[in-house]
Design a protein around this motif. Structure first.
Motif, short mmCIF file in Angstrom:
data_model
loop_
_atom_site.label_atom_id
_atom_site.label_comp_id
_atom_site.label_asym_id
_atom_site.label_seq_id
_atom_site.Cartn_x
_atom_site.Cartn_y
_atom_site.Cartn_z
N ARG A 154 32.97 38.19 36.02
CA ARG A 154 33.24 38.36 37.04
C ARG A 154 33.96 36.84 37.90
O ARG A 154 34.73 37.55 38.89
CB ARG A 154 31.98 37.44 37.96
N MET A 187 40.79 41.15 42.45
CA MET A 187 41.31 40.89 43.89
C MET A 187 42.45 40.54 43.95
O MET A 187 42.93 40.71 45.30
CB MET A 187 39.60 41.24 44.29
N LEU A 188 42.84 39.31 43.63
CA LEU A 188 43.25 38.51 44.07
C LEU A 188 45.01 39.39 43.80
O LEU A 188 46.04 39.02 44.76
CB LEU A 188 44.04 37.90 43.29
N LYS A 207 39.67 42.16 50.90
CA LYS A 207 40.22 43.48 50.11
C LYS A 207 39.08 42.75 48.88
O LYS A 207 38.29 44.22 48.23
CB LYS A 207 41.68 42.76 49.44
N LEU A 242 50.45 32.82 46.66
CA LEU A 242 50.63 34.73 46.90
C LEU A 242 51.10 34.98 48.46
O LEU A 242 51.98 35.43 48.40
CB LEU A 242 49.43 35.24 46.28
N HIS A 258 34.49 33.91 31.86
CA HIS A 258 33.27 35.71 32.85
C HIS A 258 33.84 36.23 33.12
O HIS A 258 34.46 36.53 34.47
CB HIS A 258 32.47 34.54 33.34
N ARG A 288 45.30 43.27 43.78
CA ARG A 288 45.02 43.75 44.36
C ARG A 288 45.66 43.63 45.64
O ARG A 288 46.36 44.73 46.10
CB ARG A 288 44.15 44.73 44.24
N THR A 289 45.14 42.48 46.52
CA THR A 289 45.37 42.15 47.94
C THR A 289 47.14 42.05 47.38
O THR A 289 47.74 42.00 48.95
CB THR A 289 44.30 40.99 48.60
N PHE A 306 42.72 38.40 51.78
CA PHE A 306 42.04 38.88 50.56
C PHE A 306 40.00 39.11 50.03
O PHE A 306 40.19 39.93 50.11
CB PHE A 306 42.16 36.77 49.36
N THR A 314 45.61 31.75 46.29
CA THR A 314 45.97 32.81 47.40
C THR A 314 47.40 32.13 48.62
O THR A 314 47.94 33.10 48.66
CB THR A 314 44.89 32.77 48.09
N ASP A 319 43.79 32.67 54.33
CA ASP A 319 43.62 34.10 53.08
C ASP A 319 42.54 35.34 53.37
O ASP A 319 42.12 36.02 52.99
CB ASP A 319 42.25 33.21 52.13
#
Lengths: 239, 798
Positions: free
Chosen positions: B724, B731-732, A63, B694, B722, B734-735, A60, B691, A57
């Motif tokens: 956050r 982020m997930l 990033k 993906l 939330h 975008r990665t 991730f 993750t 990971d």
């Protein structure tokens, strides 16, 4: 029952019980049970295995600036493993957070301090007697270690589990504030009491002393949180 | 909801009214089409088609709803699906009594309409696209089609669509410019030249369709003016404004935002009256409408006024409908129209193309929460946090939009296919996940025949014999029981797959050939470059780019099956081939069958970031990718760049009906259970978190799967309650796009409890919209099987 070489299994209460003091986790009973009445939770990993799993990971983490959290139970109960894992992850540039009660030796803290990015520290009570009654933990160790972390400018996140009948009155909040201010800590996370533990206790054959206590919702903590905020301590509820 | 503002009372009311309208069938177009065909029987096909459109647009019922600011209706009442007799009549005539008794996708039909259909049926018998295409199928291909191994029913019962036309030019210059260009071409033809003579019919047909559109718009202008006389105050003013708009567009260039949206809607609508093809997409909506938007803003249009017009357009987009045969409905459940709107992306100089209007569109779609339009956002590294956050806010509403497509992988792929840089930067999503260049790409950048991967695999293990019917359908390499190594299994797959691809393309070619001969779309061709320039309609090779793909179902089941066989039969030898085969043929009957199934389920599964199985998915798919590239469509060498095929992974909702006809498979799947959809893992086997999903998906040969890698993800609303947590999701995503070369992702944010409650109490959830495949649909009108399939998807936590 006879499958257990350690004699950890018994039928004393009329249902099958496993004595955790004797159980070595060898798994013979699971393999022998024809009815699937016993099951294992978790499996053993070597440090190498964990590191390679974590590395999958990496994109991730790179990033988002995220990373790995070691939590428990008490992470320090498997100190050697945890220390090695933290060291290895630091080499891979992966951020590490460690969750601990801090009721551990200061030498161990010292050893980890350079490899840990964030310390998630539970503060269950501000009062030593109450703390002992609720957790059996050593308050002096706790305070000494916390002071150490603060002194070294470590990133410490204080987490207060708010538990009905134990530490949830506004009076308690005032005292928590005093405690935090003594340490120069200016933020905390409040964790509303939940009942996720009940099933685990049941599965382990232990009695659950919070049975039937209603869970707290975020909005139930508004007043409690207000006490902190009035004293300039930033609060996040849940986390 | 406050972030997106509140819709005006009348738009809320209009929205609820359309959602509450039961779908029905309208025979008006069918009758007018029949009349036109009979009258113009002697004409060249293109002209006959143009007269059909003119007859329909001149005589069909028109109305203006009391709430609307944008006018134009597809059928005699809203949500009624017209019948398009020239495409197919057999199923219409045969299912007449069953339209209102389906498990999902019901349509009301009146006794009078049934009589209408019965009256025109004899005229169309043997003349439709379906009749002629089916008759044209070579014998072996027809057998495979009949057995249900490869289906292309959609291609021989519908028009093509699956494209976006050149709205930019329509808004800038109006249709009168198209008329001028066509006239110029026509005047300069040399009729003694055979090729030019042929073109003359097409040009004349274009002129007839433009006239038809002009008549249609003027009818609305007159109606609005009439209504204005009887209306009071504000509404009278609005009706007069509508009348003015309709006298101006789409013939003239559009100036104001209101005119521009009216112009776009007329075209969008008329294309869906000309043909019953779906996935007719709006293209890069926030780019070509920006000039009119800015103009009106400078003249004092408020955000609320702009927002109301957009809301209005989406409600209008939902009024159009399509009825498919009962069988074909199962492949496209929820009566999707796939009218895609694309926003975001980059300008040709690589700058972020997001503008004020992009936000307005996003908010408006978030306010309406409808199945139409199907909103896609073109993601790129430079997309601002503000826009990304707002996209996530809309995703959080739970109706499956927007879906993200990534510029980072799509732009280089377009260039590889020979698309110019400028055109590549202007790509948009078409229908679901697939992409094309608006106004320059031909039909069906995806959506030709369906190939069922697991069924193909089982046929390969069975020496080329179909398991359900015991019919030999192609040359095999022997039976699984006799295979000595895993390589032999792979060889069997390669051998059988290649033959079925061959047959699939044969079926596609038959469909394309008859569409070209019998049902070309003249008006649609007018609006795509370079049809006018070349004097060819789309099906003759008029488009600048024409590269297409098929649909495949069950990629994950294929890979998981390969992994289980490799591991347990050939490596660990926990099973022999005989045992496994018996278990599969008995659908894992008895204790022994169940034991074997459990063992198979314990094999590595795609979606968990395990190379062992992910590599087999890639290996199995590679044969398809490499083979399909070698084929050409019937426009090859006739003008367009391409004329070829590329691979994709779209399956729309075909995973459910295709699964129903597929025996038990070596991944541990029971006979009849749904297959995996798109490029997503099999439901509930992806247990290692988002993750890992993906990462597994990123191992696919993305650069060679231009047709898109459709990934459905489902998260519980609590997971991203939330701020956050939304940051984590951001982020997930975008990665996935920046670092893992992801092509596409879309989210269903709905809890299991809500879906179960909607099954029990449908009346409470009339407007519950869920992501089905590359599109969203109202949950209530889905069949029970598809509802259950959506409920069974793995819920990811962050």
């Amino acid at each position: 029952m006879s499958a257990c070489r350690e004699g950890a299994l018994n039928f004393r209460t009329g249902t099958l019980q496993n004595d955790p003091q004797r159980c070595t986790g060898c798994g013979d009973c699971v393999r022998h049970c024809l009815n699937g009445a016993i099951s294992f939770y978790g499996r053993e990993y070597s440090v190498d295995e964990v590191v390679s799993e974590v590395l999958k990971d990496k994109p991730f983490y790179d990033k988002s600036g995220g990373g790995v959290t070691l939590s428990g139970g008490e992470v320090f109960l498997q100190f050697d493993f945890a220390a090695e894992l933290c060291r290895r992850l630091a080499l891979e540039n992966i951020a590490v957070a460690v969750e601990s009660s801090l009721t551990v030796s200061s030498k161990q803290i010292e050893k980890l301090i350079n490899h840990v990015d964030i310390w998630l520290v539970d503060l269950k009570h501000y009062d030593e007697k109450k703390l002992l009654s609720g957790t059996g933990g050593g308050f002096n160790d706790y305070k000494r270690n916390l002071k150490q972390l603060v002194k070294k400018n470590c990133d410490v996140i204080i987490r207060i589990p708010v538990i009905p009948g134990f530490n949830h009155t506004l009076e308690d909040a005032e005292q928590f504030v005093v405690f935090l201010q003594d340490f120069g800590i200016s933020s905390a996370v409040l964790l509303p009491f939940h009942q996720y533990g009940e099933k685990k206790y049941e599965l382990l054959g232990k009695s659950y002393f919070m049975k039937g206590t209603a869970r707290l919702r975020e909005e139930d903590l508004a007043g409690f949180a207000g006490v902190f905020e009035r004293n300039n301590i930033q609060i996040q509820i849940g986390g | 909801m406050s972030k997106f503002g509140t819709a005006t009372k009348r738009m809320q009311n209009f929205r609820d009214e359309i959602i509450g309208t039961t779908a029905s069938v309208c025979t008006e177009r069918a009758l007018l089409a029949t009349e036109a065909y009979k009258e113009h029987e002697m004409e060249q096909t293109v002209l006959k088609r143009a007269y059909l459109l003119k007859n329909v647009l001149s005589k069909m019922t028109i109305f203006i709803e009391p709430q609307t600011l944008i006018v134009g209706n597809q059928a005699s009442v809203n949500r009624a699906a017209p019948i398009f007799p020239e495409y197919a009549m057999e199923w219409v005539a045969h299912e007449l009594e069953k339209f209102d008794q389906r498990d999902g996708d019901l349509f009301r039909i009146s006794e009078e309409s049934k009589k209408d259909i019965a009256a025109i049926y004899p005229y169309w018998k043997g003349k439709t696209l379906q009749d002629k295409a089916y008759a044209a199928y070579p014998e072996q291909a027809r057998r495979i089609y009949d057995l249900g191994i490869i289906r292309n029913e959609g291609n021989i019962t519908s028009g093509d669509a699956h494209l976006a036309v050149d709205y930019e030019t329509v808004l800038k210059y109006g249709l009168k410019q198209y008329r001028r260009r066509t006239l110029e071409k026509l005047e300069n033809l040399n009729y003694a030249d055979y090729e030019e003579l042929k073109k003359s019919y097409f040009y004349r047909a274009i002129l007839v369709t433009i006239e038809a559109v002009e008549i249609y718009a003027r009818r609305y202008a007159d109606l609005a003016a009439d209504l204005a006389e009887k209306a009071d105050g504000t509404r009278a003013q609005e009706l007069l404004m509508i009348a003015d708009n309709c006298r101006k567009v789409p013939m003239e260039p559009a100036e104001t935002f209101h005119e521009a949206l009216q112009s776009v809607w007329f075209i969008q609508l008329i294309l869906q009256i000309e043909s019953n093809g779906h996935s007719l997409s709006y293209g890069r909506f926030d780019q070509y409408l920006l000039p009119a938007y800015k103009y009106s803003k400078s003249k004092g249009m408020s955000d609320a006024e702009a927002g109301e017009l957009l809301d209005n357009l989406w409600i209008k987009s939902l009024t159009v409908n399509k009825v498919r045969s009962a069988r074909h409905s199962k492949y496209a459940v929820g009566t999707p129209m796939y009218q895609n709107v694309t926003i975001g992306g980059q300008t040709v100089d690589g700058k972020d193309a997001v503008n004020e209007l992009s936000f307005q569109v996003l908010y408006s779609v978030g306010r309406m929460r409808l199945t139409q339009p199907n909103l896609s956002v073109r993601y790129h590294k430079g997309m601002s946090k503000t826009f990304m956050d707002d996209c996530l806010e809309v995703i959080r509403l739970g109706f499956g939009m927007p879906a993200f497509n990534s510029d980072e992988v799509i732009l280089p792929m377009l260039k590889d296919l020979g698309v110019s840089t400028e055109d590549a930067y202007n790509y948009s999503a078409i229908g679901c996940v697939e992409v094309g260049v608006p106004g320059k790409w031909g039909y069906r950048c995806t959506g030709m025949s369906y190939l069922n991967f697991p069924k193909t695999f089982m046929t390969a293990l069975n020496d080329g014999v179909d398991i359900n019917t015991s019919q030999k359908i192609c040359q095999g390499t022997g039976h699984f029981r006799d295979m000595k190594s895993f390589d032999e299994v792979l060889n069997a797959w390669d051998t059988v797959l290649k033959q079925l691809i061959h047959i699939g393309v044969t079926l596609d070619n038959c469909a394309d050939m008859i569409v070209e001969q019998e049902v070309p779309d003249v008006f649609c061709s007018t609006l795509v470059d370079d049809c006018i320039e070349r004097g060819k309609h789309l099906k003759e090779g008029g488009a600048r780019y024409d590269i297409i793909s098929q649909m495949q179902v069950g990629l994950a089941n294929l890979g998981d099956s390969l992994a289980a066989i490799k591991k347990f039969v050939f490596e660990e030898k926990k099973l022999n081939a005989e045992q496994l085969w018996e278990a599969l043929m008995s659908d894992f009957a008895g204790d022994e069958g169940e034991r074997i199934r459990q063992l198979l389920l314990s094999a590595p599964k795609y979606g968990n970031d395990e190379d062992y199985v992910d590599e087999l998915v890639v290996r199995g798919h590679a044969t398809y990718i490499d083979e399909i590239k070698k084929y050409k469509n019937n426009r090859y060498g006739r003008g367009p760049v391409g004329g070829t095929y590329y691979a994709g992974t779209s399956s729309v909702a075909a995973n459910v009906p295709q699964g129903a006809g597929t025996c038990a498979t070596p991944d541990g799947r029971h006979k009849g259970d749904p297959l995996a959809e798109g490029a997503s893992p099999t439901h509930a086997v992806d247990r290692n978190g988002p993750t890992s999903v993906l990462k597994s998906v990123s191992k696919l040969d993305t650069r060679n799967i231009f047709g898109g890698i459709l990934l459905n993800q489902k998260v519980n609303p609590r997971t991203i309650a939330h701020e956050r947590d939304r940051e984590k999701l951001s982020m997930l995503i975008r990665t996935f796009f920046d670092d893992l070369e992801g092509y596409h992702i879309q989210y269903n944010v709905v809890s299991r409890e809500t879906l179960l409650d909607a099954q029990e109490n449908p009346e409470k959830h009339k407007d519950l919209v869920v992501r089905v495949a590359g599109y969203s649909a109202f949950f209530n009108i889905l069949s029970r099987e598809t509802q259950n399939d959506i409920i069974a998807r793995t819920e990811q936590t962050l």
